[in-house]
Design a protein around this motif. Structure first.
Motif, PDB file in Angstrom:
ATOM      1  N   ASP A  99     -27.740 -48.701 -74.586  1.00 16.00           N
ATOM      2  CA  ASP A  99     -28.339 -48.795 -73.262  1.00 16.00           C
ATOM      3  C   ASP A  99     -27.965 -50.093 -72.551  1.00 16.00           C
ATOM      4  OD1 ASP A  99     -30.189 -47.500 -71.385  1.00 16.00           O
ATOM      5  OD2 ASP A  99     -31.483 -49.239 -71.754  1.00 16.00           O
ATOM      6  N   ASP A 100     -27.826 -51.186 -73.308  1.00 18.36           N
ATOM      7  CA  ASP A 100     -27.549 -52.476 -72.685  1.00 18.36           C
ATOM      8  C   ASP A 100     -27.115 -53.456 -73.767  1.00 18.36           C
ATOM      9  OD1 ASP A 100     -27.347 -54.417 -70.715  1.00 18.36           O
ATOM     10  OD2 ASP A 100     -29.493 -54.538 -70.305  1.00 18.36           O
ATOM     11  N   ILE A 128     -21.538 -48.877 -73.446  1.00 17.40           N
ATOM     12  CA  ILE A 128     -22.766 -48.389 -72.813  1.00 17.40           C
ATOM     13  C   ILE A 128     -22.672 -46.868 -72.705  1.00 17.40           C
ATOM     14  CG2 ILE A 128     -24.220 -48.449 -70.745  1.00 17.40           C
ATOM     15  CD1 ILE A 128     -24.183 -51.118 -72.346  1.00 17.40           C
ATOM     16  N   TYR A 184     -27.814 -55.700 -79.093  1.00 21.96           N
ATOM     17  CA  TYR A 184     -27.619 -54.368 -78.545  1.00 21.96           C
ATOM     18  C   TYR A 184     -28.979 -53.725 -78.310  1.00 21.96           C
ATOM     19  CZ  TYR A 184     -22.626 -54.487 -79.794  1.00 21.96           C
ATOM     20  OH  TYR A 184     -21.294 -54.795 -79.885  1.00 21.96           O
TER      21      TYR A 184
END
Length: 192
Positions: A125-126, A108, A136
């Motif tokens: 981002d996450d 991240i 992803y």
């Protein structure tokens, strides 16, 4: 010299959700790979004023996809309730990783490079796992997002890439190239 990733020493691994029984056991929501992984850790940490304070685990077991843990110094439900909703951390050395595995927390914030162009296409981002397959979530650089026309919704700032070898070519923490996630995108995949 390659740009290295900064890896946190302590990783979020559980949240105390409640007490259990009359002997001071705490019920932990697992944020590690599995409750079975979490019960093997002998010291967990609370973050207090920016410091990681150790909590010695005396005994732990899996119970209904949660972890029941007994900690040194907590012997009653009343003592345990003081810790309700606290997040617990583990020292990264508490985990055994196979070669090529990594912690999601480590990727991240890493830059995401397109292997075909060499350009940065965003930042990790996450990581989502719908139906067990990781995806992803990549946040585009702000300058790549056009202004919304009047009366229209603003463009999305993220795009998703399935975590499969076809698209995710490499994850580096700075050993052999700049730290980042290296992807091969198909046309339109990064459009917002």
């Amino acid at each position: 010299m390659f740009k290295k990733a900064e890896l946190a020493q302590y990783l979020e691994c559980a949240k105390i959700t409640n007490t259990h029984g009359i002997a001071g056991a705490l019920k932990l929501e697992c944020r590690a790979d599995s409750p079975e992984v979490l019960v093997k850790i002998k010291t967990l940490y609370r973050k207090v004023n920016g410091e990681y304070v150790p909590m010695k685990v005396l005994k732990a077991s899996v119970h209904k996809n949660m972890v029941l843990a007994f900690f040194d110094g907590i012997t009653t439900p009343e003592e345990g309730l003081k810790y309700k909703n606290e997040v617990l951390y583990a020292d990264r050395s508490s985990f055994r990783l196979r070669r090529g595995d990594f912690f999601i927390a480590d990727i991240i914030g890493l830059p995401v490079y397109d292997v075909n162009t060499g350009k940065v296409v965003g930042t990790m981002d996450d990581v989502l796992a719908p139906a067990g397959q990781q995806v992803y979530v990549i946040r585009k650089p702000d300058e790549d997002i056009p202004e919304a026309e009047e009366g229209k919704k603003p463009m999305r700032k993220t795009f998703m890439v399935p975590c499969v070898p076809e698209f995710i070519k490499k994850v580096s923490f700075g050993e052999d190239c700049d730290a980042g996630v290296y992807v091969s995108l198909i046309e339109g995949m990064d459009e917002v």
